[in-house]
Enzyme design. Structure first.
Site, PDB file in Angstrom:
ATOM      1  N   LYS A 254       2.898   3.406 -22.234  1.00  0.00           N
ATOM      2  CA  LYS A 254       4.194   3.098 -22.827  1.00  0.00           C
ATOM      3  C   LYS A 254       4.196   2.970 -24.344  1.00  0.00           C
ATOM      4  CE  LYS A 254       6.345   0.697 -18.987  1.00  0.00           C
ATOM      5  NZ  LYS A 254       6.789  -0.618 -18.527  1.00  0.00           N
TER       6      LYS A 254
ATOM      7  N   ARG B 283     -18.692  -6.794 -21.724  1.00  0.00           N
ATOM      8  CA  ARG B 283     -18.513  -7.998 -22.551  1.00  0.00           C
ATOM      9  C   ARG B 283     -19.698  -8.947 -22.416  1.00  0.00           C
ATOM     10  NH1 ARG B 283     -12.027  -9.318 -21.911  1.00  0.00           N
ATOM     11  NH2 ARG B 283     -11.394  -8.229 -23.810  1.00  0.00           N
TER      12      ARG B 283
ATOM     13  N   GLY C  83      -9.186  -1.829 -22.714  1.00  0.00           N
ATOM     14  CA  GLY C  83      -9.784  -1.784 -21.375  1.00  0.00           C
ATOM     15  C   GLY C  83      -9.867  -0.393 -20.763  1.00  0.00           C
TER      16      GLY C  83
HETATM   17  C1  3PG Z   1      -8.411  -9.967 -22.886  1.00  0.00           C
HETATM   18  O1  3PG Z   1      -9.039  -9.505 -21.941  1.00  0.00           O
HETATM   19  O2  3PG Z   1      -7.438  -9.373 -23.392  1.00  0.00           O
HETATM   20  C2  3PG Z   1      -8.894 -11.237 -23.517  1.00  0.00           C
HETATM   21  O3  3PG Z   1      -9.949 -11.782 -22.793  1.00  0.00           O
HETATM   22  C3  3PG Z   1      -7.779 -12.224 -23.720  1.00  0.00           C
HETATM   23  O4  3PG Z   1      -7.224 -12.568 -22.487  1.00  0.00           O
HETATM   24  P1  3PG Z   1      -5.694 -13.004 -22.418  1.00  0.00           P
HETATM   25  O5  3PG Z   1      -4.886 -11.785 -22.705  1.00  0.00           O
HETATM   26  O6  3PG Z   1      -5.502 -13.528 -21.021  1.00  0.00           O
HETATM   27  O7  3PG Z   1      -5.499 -14.062 -23.458  1.00  0.00           O
END
Ligand code: 3PG
Ligand code: MG
Length: 391
Positions: free
Chosen positions: A196, A36, A344
């Site tokens: 899930k 990022r 992620g």
């Molecule tokens: C993420 O990593 O999903 C974003 O940075 C948003 O973060 P959050 O889910 O804590 O709002």
């Protein structure tokens, strides 16, 4: 999308406030994943090169509002400031007291400390939003990863800033997603893995309307296999969602595994065995797709013109169960189609298997990526559109 673009503006000498998503993994005080940060750098470098006074802001994790960062220092952006300084070859000071204004020179840059410690950030408080707006001549929304949150630094500030525009990263993310989701070349295949069905129900529903083939993997596939009447043993499976899975199976072509990798324990030295899906025993867990299934997935990927990937198809963090996700990553890398990946775990898999430069577009979004695919309006983008429309 009709929004004002940063590159259409003259920002020389202007105070430019850029919202990025620098919510990166930090381990032992150091940045442990820089995707990022790297994605945000071209925007920051552009603004600096154009002679702006550059203020960058972001959140990191979910700290408590109203508690000073010194009392919850694990949420400090200090490691990110240091990392950015290294990339830029220029000191990036981290500023904690910025809300009531401060001095900055042309071509200089500062990073604001975690915006989520300010009371009112989460609730999108107008007074807090106005404070951010007062700091700048131009607000640049570039945090695609946080564009699904209507918060003071993503949506509120865009309402009140003298000018509110989209940064190049946000614009590129939206263009890539529009290409894959709204107007794709067919055949389209989506691969949805992860643990899930419940957390991805909306995205699965939306995708069944859009794709030619839906490939399911990971724990999600177990629920689908169980829905077809198969025994999944001790595998992760959501038995309350079998009807939902059956409904999805009727909506589009869903490619289910025909063979799987099973084990009695989920560990690095587990004994992993390949079995047909009909042969899973009561005390076994399905932890990856088998080689036959991986080949079938490969065939669909090879002929697809558009590939949307979210979620691993096995427990790829453990080597006995990494094969299916590795194959998938390599097949996507080899494909001539337009491939879009996000989330992620997916990014971690792409890194692990070294295919980052062979995926057409890697989104920095997790939740935002999924919400876009679901067809939801991203509030931060809507705010920019409203401003571009003169509202
Ligand atoms: C993420 O990593 O999903 C974003 O940075 C948003 O973060 P959050 O889910 O804590 O709002
Ligand atoms: Mg999230």
């Amino acid at each position: 999308m009709s929004v004002i673009a940063l590159k259409d503006l003259d920002i020389r000498g202007k105070r430019v406030l850029i919202r990025e998503d620098l919510n990166v993994p930090v381990k032992e005080g150091r940045v442990a994943g820089d995707a990022r940060i790297k994605a945000a750098m071209p925007t920051i470098e552009y603004a600096l090169g154009a002679g702006a006074k550059v203020m960058v802001m972001s959140h990191l994790g979910r700290p408590e509002e109203g508690v000073p960062i010194g009392e919850q220092s694990e949420f400090s952006l200090a490691p990110v400031a240091e990392y950015m300084s290294g990339l830029l070859g220029k000191e990036v000071p981290l500023v904690t007291d910025y809300l009531d204004g401060f001095d900055i020179n042309d071509h200089d840059i500062v990073l604001f400390e975690n915006v989520r410690v300010n009371p009112g950030e989460k609730a999108n408080d107008p007074d807090l939003s106005k404070k951010f707006a007062d700091l700048c001549d131009v607000f640049v929304m570039d945090a695609f990863g946080t564009a699904h949150r209507a918060q003071a630094t993503t949506e509120g500030v865009a309402r009140y800033a003298p000018i509110a525009c989209a940064g190049p990263l946000l614009a590129a993310e939206l263009a890539a997603l529009e290409k894959a989701v709204e107007n794709p070349s067919h055949p389209v295949v989506a691969i949805v893995g992860g643990s899930k069905v419940s957390t991805k129900l909306d995205v699965l529903d939306a995708l069944t309307d859009k794709v030619d083939t839906l490939v399911v993997g990971g724990g999600i596939a177990n629920t689908f296999l169980a829905a077809t009447g198969l025994n999944v043993g001790k595998s992760l499976c959501e038995s309350d969602l079998l009807d939902t899975a059956r409904r999805l199976l009727e909506k589009t072509r869903v490619l289910l595994p025909t063979d799987v990798v099973v084990a009695r324990e989920m560990s690095e030295d587990a004994v992993a065995v390949v079995k047909k899906v009909a042969e899973v025993a009561d005390d076994e867990m399905i932890l990856d797709v088998g080689p036959e299934s991986a080949r079938e997935i490969g065939k669909v990927v090879a002929t697809a013109k558009t590939i949307i990937w979210n979620g691993p198809v096995g427990v790829f963090e453990l080597s006995p169960f990494a094969g299916g996700t590795r194959q998938l990553a390599l097949q996507i890398a080899e494909s001539d189609g337009f491939s879009l990946a996000g989330g992620g775990d997916t990014l971690a898999a792409i890194d692990q298997f070294g295919v980052a430069d062979k995926v057409s577009y890697i989104s920095t979004g997790g939740g935002a990526f999924l919400e876009f695919i679901e067809g939801k309006t991203l509030p931060a983008v809507a705010a920019l559109e409203a401003r571009a429309g003169g509202q």
